[in-house]
Design a protein around this motif. Structure first.
Motif, mmCIF file in Angstrom:
data_model
loop_
_atom_site.group_PDB
_atom_site.id
_atom_site.type_symbol
_atom_site.label_atom_id
_atom_site.label_comp_id
_atom_site.label_asym_id
_atom_site.label_seq_id
_atom_site.Cartn_x
_atom_site.Cartn_y
_atom_site.Cartn_z
ATOM 1 N N ALA A 127 -5.974 -2.920 2.988
ATOM 2 C CA ALA A 127 -4.615 -2.161 2.422
ATOM 3 C C ALA A 127 -4.822 -0.829 3.127
ATOM 4 O O ALA A 127 -3.840 -0.163 3.484
ATOM 5 C CB ALA A 127 -4.629 -2.243 0.989
ATOM 6 N N TYR A 128 -5.943 -0.246 3.179
ATOM 7 C CA TYR A 128 -6.275 1.308 3.571
ATOM 8 C C TYR A 128 -5.759 1.122 5.227
ATOM 9 O O TYR A 128 -5.298 2.081 5.746
ATOM 10 C CB TYR A 128 -7.922 1.751 3.231
ATOM 11 N N ALA A 129 -6.586 0.294 5.701
ATOM 12 C CA ALA A 129 -6.200 0.550 7.474
ATOM 13 C C ALA A 129 -4.926 -0.049 7.732
ATOM 14 O O ALA A 129 -4.386 0.236 8.889
ATOM 15 C CB ALA A 129 -7.283 -0.589 7.889
ATOM 16 N N ASN A 130 -4.402 -0.781 6.726
ATOM 17 C CA ASN A 130 -2.941 -1.405 7.229
ATOM 18 C C ASN A 130 -1.927 -0.829 6.312
ATOM 19 O O ASN A 130 -1.237 -1.640 5.833
ATOM 20 C CB ASN A 130 -3.095 -3.066 7.050
ATOM 21 N N GLY A 131 -1.905 0.509 6.352
ATOM 22 C CA GLY A 131 -0.730 1.123 5.687
ATOM 23 C C GLY A 131 -1.085 2.452 4.784
ATOM 24 O O GLY A 131 -0.371 3.380 5.022
ATOM 25 N N ALA A 132 -1.880 2.194 3.885
ATOM 26 C CA ALA A 132 -2.366 3.237 3.219
ATOM 27 C C ALA A 132 -2.634 4.549 3.861
ATOM 28 O O ALA A 132 -2.323 5.653 3.517
ATOM 29 C CB ALA A 132 -3.239 2.913 2.256
ATOM 30 N N ARG A 133 -3.606 4.195 4.800
ATOM 31 C CA ARG A 133 -4.042 5.565 5.503
ATOM 32 C C ARG A 133 -3.173 6.477 6.220
ATOM 33 O O ARG A 133 -3.015 7.706 6.029
ATOM 34 C CB ARG A 133 -5.084 5.103 6.594
ATOM 35 N N SER A 187 11.701 3.825 -6.021
ATOM 36 C CA SER A 187 11.750 5.019 -7.415
ATOM 37 C C SER A 187 10.358 5.246 -7.901
ATOM 38 O O SER A 187 10.220 6.158 -8.900
ATOM 39 C CB SER A 187 12.639 4.472 -8.540
ATOM 40 N N LEU A 188 9.279 4.525 -7.145
ATOM 41 C CA LEU A 188 8.082 4.847 -8.145
ATOM 42 C C LEU A 188 7.426 6.026 -7.947
ATOM 43 O O LEU A 188 7.108 6.455 -8.972
ATOM 44 C CB LEU A 188 7.054 3.749 -7.208
ATOM 45 N N GLY A 189 7.457 6.630 -6.750
ATOM 46 C CA GLY A 189 7.036 8.028 -6.656
ATOM 47 C C GLY A 189 7.639 9.031 -7.562
ATOM 48 O O GLY A 189 6.983 9.770 -8.446
ATOM 49 N N PRO A 190 8.899 9.028 -7.573
ATOM 50 C CA PRO A 190 9.644 10.163 -8.578
ATOM 51 C C PRO A 190 9.546 9.622 -9.969
ATOM 52 O O PRO A 190 9.562 10.565 -10.892
ATOM 53 C CB PRO A 190 11.218 9.827 -8.181
ATOM 54 N N GLU A 191 9.625 8.507 -10.372
ATOM 55 C CA GLU A 191 9.217 8.104 -11.837
ATOM 56 C C GLU A 191 7.584 8.553 -12.349
ATOM 57 O O GLU A 191 7.633 9.119 -13.350
ATOM 58 C CB GLU A 191 9.211 6.640 -11.956
ATOM 59 N N ILE A 192 6.923 8.102 -11.493
ATOM 60 C CA ILE A 192 5.331 8.764 -11.701
ATOM 61 C C ILE A 192 5.467 10.216 -11.819
ATOM 62 O O ILE A 192 4.718 10.876 -12.676
ATOM 63 C CB ILE A 192 4.518 8.273 -10.889
ATOM 64 N N SER A 193 5.970 10.971 -10.767
ATOM 65 C CA SER A 193 6.193 12.313 -10.916
ATOM 66 C C SER A 193 6.560 13.115 -12.244
ATOM 67 O O SER A 193 6.069 13.949 -12.781
ATOM 68 C CB SER A 193 6.917 12.898 -9.630
ATOM 69 N N PRO A 221 0.642 -1.206 0.024
ATOM 70 C CA PRO A 221 0.105 -0.039 -0.104
ATOM 71 C C PRO A 221 0.845 1.177 0.128
ATOM 72 O O PRO A 221 0.305 2.339 -0.568
ATOM 73 C CB PRO A 221 -0.976 -0.214 1.317
ATOM 74 N N ALA A 222 2.042 1.158 0.569
ATOM 75 C CA ALA A 222 2.755 2.410 0.568
ATOM 76 C C ALA A 222 3.219 2.760 -0.713
ATOM 77 O O ALA A 222 3.478 3.938 -1.117
ATOM 78 C CB ALA A 222 4.057 2.064 1.662
ATOM 79 N N ALA A 223 3.634 2.042 -1.716
ATOM 80 C CA ALA A 223 3.997 2.037 -3.079
ATOM 81 C C ALA A 223 2.756 3.124 -3.603
ATOM 82 O O ALA A 223 3.058 3.695 -4.470
ATOM 83 C CB ALA A 223 4.158 1.006 -3.823
ATOM 84 N N THR A 224 1.415 2.488 -3.492
ATOM 85 C CA THR A 224 0.394 3.213 -4.101
ATOM 86 C C THR A 224 0.144 4.943 -3.549
ATOM 87 O O THR A 224 -0.028 5.747 -4.172
ATOM 88 C CB THR A 224 -1.069 2.356 -3.818
ATOM 89 N N VAL A 225 0.513 4.710 -2.280
ATOM 90 C CA VAL A 225 0.394 6.129 -1.794
ATOM 91 C C VAL A 225 1.526 7.164 -2.280
ATOM 92 O O VAL A 225 1.217 8.254 -2.606
ATOM 93 C CB VAL A 225 0.499 6.042 -0.166
ATOM 94 N N ALA A 226 2.600 6.477 -2.524
ATOM 95 C CA ALA A 226 3.478 7.086 -2.956
ATOM 96 C C ALA A 226 3.286 7.673 -4.368
ATOM 97 O O ALA A 226 3.578 8.907 -4.772
ATOM 98 C CB ALA A 226 5.032 6.421 -3.144
ATOM 99 N N ALA A 227 2.601 6.754 -5.248
ATOM 100 C CA ALA A 227 1.984 7.403 -6.383
ATOM 101 C C ALA A 227 1.001 8.415 -6.436
ATOM 102 O O ALA A 227 1.235 9.298 -7.289
ATOM 103 C CB ALA A 227 1.344 6.063 -7.173
ATOM 104 N N ALA A 228 0.119 8.330 -5.536
ATOM 105 C CA ALA A 228 -0.808 9.210 -5.445
ATOM 106 C C ALA A 228 -0.087 10.601 -4.819
ATOM 107 O O ALA A 228 -0.234 11.814 -5.472
ATOM 108 C CB ALA A 228 -1.874 9.076 -4.330
ATOM 109 N N ALA A 229 0.927 10.631 -3.941
ATOM 110 C CA ALA A 229 1.609 11.741 -3.466
ATOM 111 C C ALA A 229 2.533 12.407 -4.929
ATOM 112 O O ALA A 229 2.341 13.705 -4.850
ATOM 113 C CB ALA A 229 2.593 11.303 -2.392
#
Length: 454
Positions: A248-254, A336-342, A221-229
């Motif tokens: 996933a929301y309750a166990n990491g994403a939130r 690198s997911l967040g920087p790549e998507i950004s 879930p942290a990778a998904t949040v990094a993408a949204a950020a």
């Protein structure tokens, strides 16, 4: 050709269900004598252009008019695919795989129903002495995501079937690695909605642009949040929708979203059904897929989006391997997911040529998806080639149980000093009470006992 097909209990309005049943209806319209078998809740719905019966009636229908072959669409979860899982063992034939991991099918349909010894027996058959340790690990809910991927049961659960089909090329490639030496044909499902209905205006960074992060996996879930950020870091006014599971929301994403200060800027859609996902993704301009273990329902959404020319990002993993770079942008799911998507979203916002090129490539790829008529013709050809004399045969899985019941009843009911005639009469009565169809076993025992008495 007379064909039996097990209909999975999918969401009725989902793209996957509609694609499957449209294909089967077209197959029936070409002259194939097709009968469907499903759970009771499917029987209440309006049938397609072929009859549908409860799946427990397949032996009866086979006796009425024998089938030449059977088709079993099978996916990872026990609830929608339990009819197929039952029938494919009773009538081994052709399996059409919709997902890459079938361990969940065995766990949900066997282990979580309280039959842990049977579940362990399947794992021991597939992995030898490790089966017991795997069972203990899964039963205690320790590291199950990695366990399911490492100790999948797709080879074991399809053992004995005459043929295996895959519902897209990259899935076939993975299945060949897990079932070496097995020939796996590809029969893709068609698009069921007009590509024009999936087109959305606007571009990344423009007013009204909608970005949907599609994450159907709880493994990262942290990778998904990094993408949204990353998206919001590029454009704080972006309309970002985040689809994921409650777990996933309750166990990491939130918590991760709150730490990065974006929680209240994201439209959270938890545990969306397939129809809801379809509505959300249809309106999106950009789709970000982060589910590494792609499934057939997700594949259907992905293809419809591409046909509509949506800018799409996917993980650089095997199950997306048949979609070329340029049609989609591929990213690594690590740190690198967040920087790549950004960086990619920023590039799309400023480079009109790149954006239009990707949209055109996506639409061209969507046009390459076979039509329902082509898919039905492919399926008919494959099934026809797989038919072998004497046609579909039933495996008597319950025969050992019937034999044990016969011996137990005979031991407790038949008097040891009775005449042969009395013993035969009682044996016939026992057989009728037990609902036996075959007389071979009893007749053989009667003759044997008669010889002993005489």
């Amino acid at each position: 050709m007379r064909v039996a097909v097990a209909l999975p209990g999918l969401e009725r309005d989902s793209l996957l269900c509609r694609g499957l049943e449209t294909t089967l209806a077209t197959l029936a319209d070409t002259g194939v004598d097709l009968e469907g078998f499903a759970e009771h809740d499917r029987l209440a719905e309006t049938p397609p252009s072929f009859p549908i019966y409860h799946y427990l009636r397949m032996p009866e229908r086979h006796c009425h008019k024998p089938f030449n072959i059977a088709l079993y669409p099978v996916g990872r979860d026990a609830t929608p695919y339990q009819a197929a899982a039952w029938l494919m063992k009773q009538f081994p034939s052709v399996v059409w795989l919709f997902d890459s991991v079938l361990h969940h099918l065995a766990l949900g349909g066997i282990g979580l129903m309280g039959r842990w010894r049977s579940y362990r027996a399947i794992l021991e058959s597939a992995y030898g002495e490790s089966g017991a340790a795997i069972t203990q690990t899964v039963a205690r809910n320790w590291g199950t995501n990695s366990v399911f991927g490492r100790y999948d049961l797709v080879a074991e659960l399809t053992r004995g079937q005459s043929a295996v089909l895959a519902s897209w090329p990259a899935l076939a490639h993975r299945l060949k690695r897990r079932m070496p030496g097995r020939d796996i044909s590809v029969v893709s499902l068609p698009l069921v909605e007009d590509a024009a209905d999936w087109q959305a205006g606007g571009a990344p960074g423009e007013p009204g642009s909608k970005v949907v992060v599609v994450s159907l996996s709880s493994s990262n879930p942290a990778a998904t949040v990094a993408a949204a950020a990353a998206v919001l870091g590029t454009d704080r006014a972006a309309d970002v929708t985040f689809c994921t599971s409650t777990f996933a929301y309750a166990n990491g994403a939130r918590d991760s979203a709150r730490r990065q200060g974006i929680h209240d800027q994201v439209d959270w859609i938890l545990d969306p059904g397939q129809e809801q996902l379809s509505q959300i993704t249809r309106r999106a301009n950009v789709l970000i897929w982060l589910d590494q273990d792609l499934r057939a329902d997700g594949r259907a959404l992905l293809l419809h989006g591409l046909a509509g020319g949506k800018i799409t990002l996917v993980p650089r993993v095997e199950l997306y391997g048949d979609i070329p770079e340029g049609v989609v942008a591929k990213v690594d799911t690590g740190h690198s997911l967040g920087p790549e998507i950004s960086a990619f979203i920023e590039l799309l916002s400023s480079n009109v040529t790149l954006r239009r090129g990707m949209q055109e490539a996506a639409m061209d790829f969507g046009k390459s998806v076979p039509s329902v008529e082509v898919v039905a013709a492919e399926l008919r050809e494959i099934l026809g080639a797989a038919v072998k004399p004497p046609g579909l045969t039933m495996s008597r899985l319950s025969e050992p149980v019937w034999r044990a019941l016969d011996r137990d009843l005979a031991a407790h009911i038949l008097p040891t000093g009775a005449t042969v005639r009395t013993q035969r009469l009682l044996s016939e009565t026992i057989r009728n009470l037990a609902g036996r169809q075959s007389q071979d076993l009893h007749e053989g025992e009667d003759q044997s006992e008669g010889a002993k008495l005489e």
